[in-house]
Design an enzyme around this catalytic site. Sequence first.
Site, PDB file in Angstrom:
ATOM      1  N   ASP A 179      49.737  34.775  40.318  1.00 45.58           N
ATOM      2  CA  ASP A 179      48.380  35.192  39.981  1.00 45.58           C
ATOM      3  C   ASP A 179      48.352  36.724  39.979  1.00 45.58           C
ATOM      4  O   ASP A 179      48.874  37.371  40.893  1.00 45.58           O
ATOM      5  CB  ASP A 179      47.422  34.622  41.048  1.00 45.58           C
ATOM      6  CG  ASP A 179      45.975  34.936  40.768  1.00 45.58           C
ATOM      7  OD1 ASP A 179      45.216  33.995  40.480  1.00 45.58           O
ATOM      8  OD2 ASP A 179      45.595  36.131  40.844  1.00 45.58           O
ATOM      9  N   ILE A 180      47.759  37.287  38.961  1.00 46.13           N
ATOM     10  CA  ILE A 180      47.723  38.753  38.863  1.00 46.13           C
ATOM     11  C   ILE A 180      46.799  39.318  39.952  1.00 46.13           C
ATOM     12  O   ILE A 180      45.718  38.768  40.211  1.00 46.13           O
ATOM     13  CB  ILE A 180      47.227  39.199  37.470  1.00 46.13           C
ATOM     14  CG1 ILE A 180      48.103  38.568  36.383  1.00 46.13           C
ATOM     15  CG2 ILE A 180      47.231  40.729  37.358  1.00 46.13           C
ATOM     16  CD1 ILE A 180      47.672  38.905  34.968  1.00 46.13           C
ATOM     17  N   ASN A 187      39.803  43.934  33.720  1.00 43.83           N
ATOM     18  CA  ASN A 187      38.758  43.573  32.754  1.00 43.83           C
ATOM     19  C   ASN A 187      37.534  44.475  32.899  1.00 43.83           C
ATOM     20  O   ASN A 187      37.000  44.975  31.904  1.00 43.83           O
ATOM     21  CB  ASN A 187      38.316  42.123  32.972  1.00 43.83           C
ATOM     22  CG  ASN A 187      39.245  41.134  32.291  1.00 43.83           C
ATOM     23  OD1 ASN A 187      39.881  41.454  31.284  1.00 43.83           O
ATOM     24  ND2 ASN A 187      39.337  39.942  32.835  1.00 43.83           N
ATOM     25  N   ASP A 196      43.403  40.788  27.942  1.00 44.85           N
ATOM     26  CA  ASP A 196      44.147  39.815  27.126  1.00 44.85           C
ATOM     27  C   ASP A 196      45.547  40.328  26.809  1.00 44.85           C
ATOM     28  O   ASP A 196      46.524  39.586  26.867  1.00 44.85           O
ATOM     29  CB  ASP A 196      43.413  39.548  25.805  1.00 44.85           C
ATOM     30  CG  ASP A 196      42.255  38.578  25.991  1.00 44.85           C
ATOM     31  OD1 ASP A 196      42.064  38.099  27.120  1.00 44.85           O
ATOM     32  OD2 ASP A 196      41.551  38.310  24.997  1.00 44.85           O
ATOM     33  N   GLU A 222      44.332  33.806  34.628  1.00 45.04           N
ATOM     34  CA  GLU A 222      45.413  34.769  34.846  1.00 45.04           C
ATOM     35  C   GLU A 222      46.440  34.197  35.814  1.00 45.04           C
ATOM     36  O   GLU A 222      47.077  34.922  36.554  1.00 45.04           O
ATOM     37  CB  GLU A 222      44.852  36.108  35.336  1.00 45.04           C
ATOM     38  CG  GLU A 222      43.614  35.989  36.198  1.00 45.04           C
ATOM     39  CD  GLU A 222      43.921  35.989  37.686  1.00 45.04           C
ATOM     40  OE1 GLU A 222      43.664  34.945  38.310  1.00 45.04           O
ATOM     41  OE2 GLU A 222      44.386  37.008  38.203  1.00 45.04           O
TER      42      GLU A 222
HETATM   43  P1  GH3 Z   1      43.062  38.541  43.171  1.00 45.42           P
HETATM   44  O1  GH3 Z   1      44.014  39.641  43.446  1.00 45.42           O
HETATM   45  O2  GH3 Z   1      42.472  37.984  44.409  1.00 45.42           O
HETATM   46  O3  GH3 Z   1      43.682  37.482  42.330  1.00 45.42           O
HETATM   47  O4  GH3 Z   1      41.851  39.190  42.359  1.00 45.42           O
HETATM   48  P2  GH3 Z   1      41.480  38.940  40.863  1.00 45.42           P
HETATM   49  O5  GH3 Z   1      40.476  39.960  40.460  1.00 45.42           O
HETATM   50  O6  GH3 Z   1      42.677  38.869  40.009  1.00 45.42           O
HETATM   51  O7  GH3 Z   1      40.937  37.449  40.936  1.00 45.42           O
HETATM   52  P3  GH3 Z   1      39.721  36.709  40.347  1.00 45.42           P
HETATM   53  O8  GH3 Z   1      40.079  35.244  40.364  1.00 45.42           O
HETATM   54  O9  GH3 Z   1      38.475  37.125  41.036  1.00 45.42           O
HETATM   55  O10 GH3 Z   1      39.647  37.157  38.827  1.00 45.42           O
HETATM   56  C1  GH3 Z   1      40.404  36.626  37.808  1.00 45.42           C
HETATM   57  C2  GH3 Z   1      39.908  37.235  36.539  1.00 45.42           C
HETATM   58  O11 GH3 Z   1      40.705  36.810  35.440  1.00 45.42           O
HETATM   59  C3  GH3 Z   1      38.505  36.863  36.196  1.00 45.42           C
HETATM   60  C4  GH3 Z   1      38.536  36.514  34.741  1.00 45.42           C
HETATM   61  O12 GH3 Z   1      37.588  37.224  33.993  1.00 45.42           O
HETATM   62  C5  GH3 Z   1      39.897  36.941  34.292  1.00 45.42           C
HETATM   63  N1  GH3 Z   1      40.404  36.132  33.223  1.00 45.42           N
HETATM   64  C6  GH3 Z   1      40.661  34.799  33.239  1.00 45.42           C
HETATM   65  N2  GH3 Z   1      41.116  34.404  32.034  1.00 45.42           N
HETATM   66  C7  GH3 Z   1      41.154  35.506  31.252  1.00 45.42           C
HETATM   67  C8  GH3 Z   1      41.526  35.733  29.893  1.00 45.42           C
HETATM   68  O13 GH3 Z   1      41.916  34.849  29.145  1.00 45.42           O
HETATM   69  N3  GH3 Z   1      41.444  37.005  29.423  1.00 45.42           N
HETATM   70  C9  GH3 Z   1      41.020  38.032  30.220  1.00 45.42           C
HETATM   71  N4  GH3 Z   1      40.984  39.245  29.701  1.00 45.42           N
HETATM   72  N5  GH3 Z   1      40.659  37.829  31.486  1.00 45.42           N
HETATM   73  C10 GH3 Z   1      40.713  36.599  31.999  1.00 45.42           C
HETATM   74 MG    MG Z   2      44.109  37.355  40.334  1.00 44.03          MG
HETATM   75 MG    MG Z   3      42.996  33.967  39.919  1.00 44.82          MG
END
Ligand code: GH3
Ligand code: MG
Ligand code: MG
Length: 310
Positions: A179-180, A187, A196, A222
């Site tokens: 997980d990123i 974003n 993306d 992500e």
């Molecule tokens: P953490 O280190 O705890 O993982 O923090 P985080 O911010 O990465 O985690 P969180 O789950 O709060 O956020 C994940 C984000 O990924 C939120 C969502 O908008 C973004 N995301 C999910 N799918 C996509 C996508 O297809 N494209 C883009 N640009 N963003 C995406």
């Molecule tokens: Mg994340």
């Molecule tokens: Mg996540």
Amino acid sequence: MSSILIIDDSITVRQGIKLALKKASLFQDFYEARDGRQGLDQLRQHHPDVVLCDVIMPEMDGFTFLEKMKEDPAFIDTPVIMLTGEGLVDKKVRGLDLGASDYLTKPFDFSELLARVKVQLKLKTLQDELKKVNEQLLELSRVDYLTQIFNRRYFMEQFQVEFDRCRRYGQPLSFMIMDIDHFKLVNDTHGHPVGDQVLSDLGKTANGQFAFHDVLARYGGEEFVVLLPMAAPDEANNVAEKLRQAVEQNDFPALPGQRVTISLGVCSYPLPGVDSPDAIISAADEALYLAKETGRNRVVVATVEAPPAA
Ligand code: GH3
Ligand code: MG
Ligand code: MG
């Protein structure tokens, strides 16, 4: 353009057919054979779109040719028009039973020959197009649009297959979920399109890290997952650590001068109490949660909790 193979022991028949078909400009390439054996050689070498085949020939007759041809999956859909003698109904029926698409009775009328060949060529062309579209659809159903790596649906199918196989043969299997870190910030700061692009680049970076029998997929959002069939815990841990470093060191063109990091949860089977793909995913997910909790940009391997002391 299309090609045709004409198999007949009479050179006069072959030439007559060729001449008639050439006038119609249906085919670019013409291949000829004087018996079934030569016909099989020509077939394998040139993969013609249509085959015209005499029944009675020295060396190998038309039926044996047909039987051998249809044994090879590569030629299942190649249409064969049998050339049979007048009134030999049983031969026509046998040919059709063996997989011939049509037949022509000798001596045949060239306009009839042309008409029947045209029908078979049209069918073959449509069938080829359909096959191509089906392959594209299959590809689309397996691949994630954004990252061009496998999607979750295909991954889960593969996971069940590999899990069953490893369990049956007593082999290990490892799974990791990544997980990123702080991706929401990417974003929020740079916009969704940049996010993306980072996801797509991460897919490419990760893809370069795995053996061909490993399955990398976008699990959703992500999160990415990797299946490592036959990989024991040490190996899985090493691969995860290598991936973590590769991402940390990777330059993401969409984020110049910035680092992207990932956290990973790894679970290796066999693990006591873990006996299904879903259970493996849950255990790895808990490990990932721990990786986030304990500072991110790290790998945590799932272990069995020691039972509380009595
Ligand atoms: P953490 O280190 O705890 O993982 O923090 P985080 O911010 O990465 O985690 P969180 O789950 O709060 O956020 C994940 C984000 O990924 C939120 C969502 O908008 C973004 N995301 C999910 N799918 C996509 C996508 O297809 N494209 C883009 N640009 N963003 C995406
Ligand atoms: Mg994340
Ligand atoms: Mg996540």
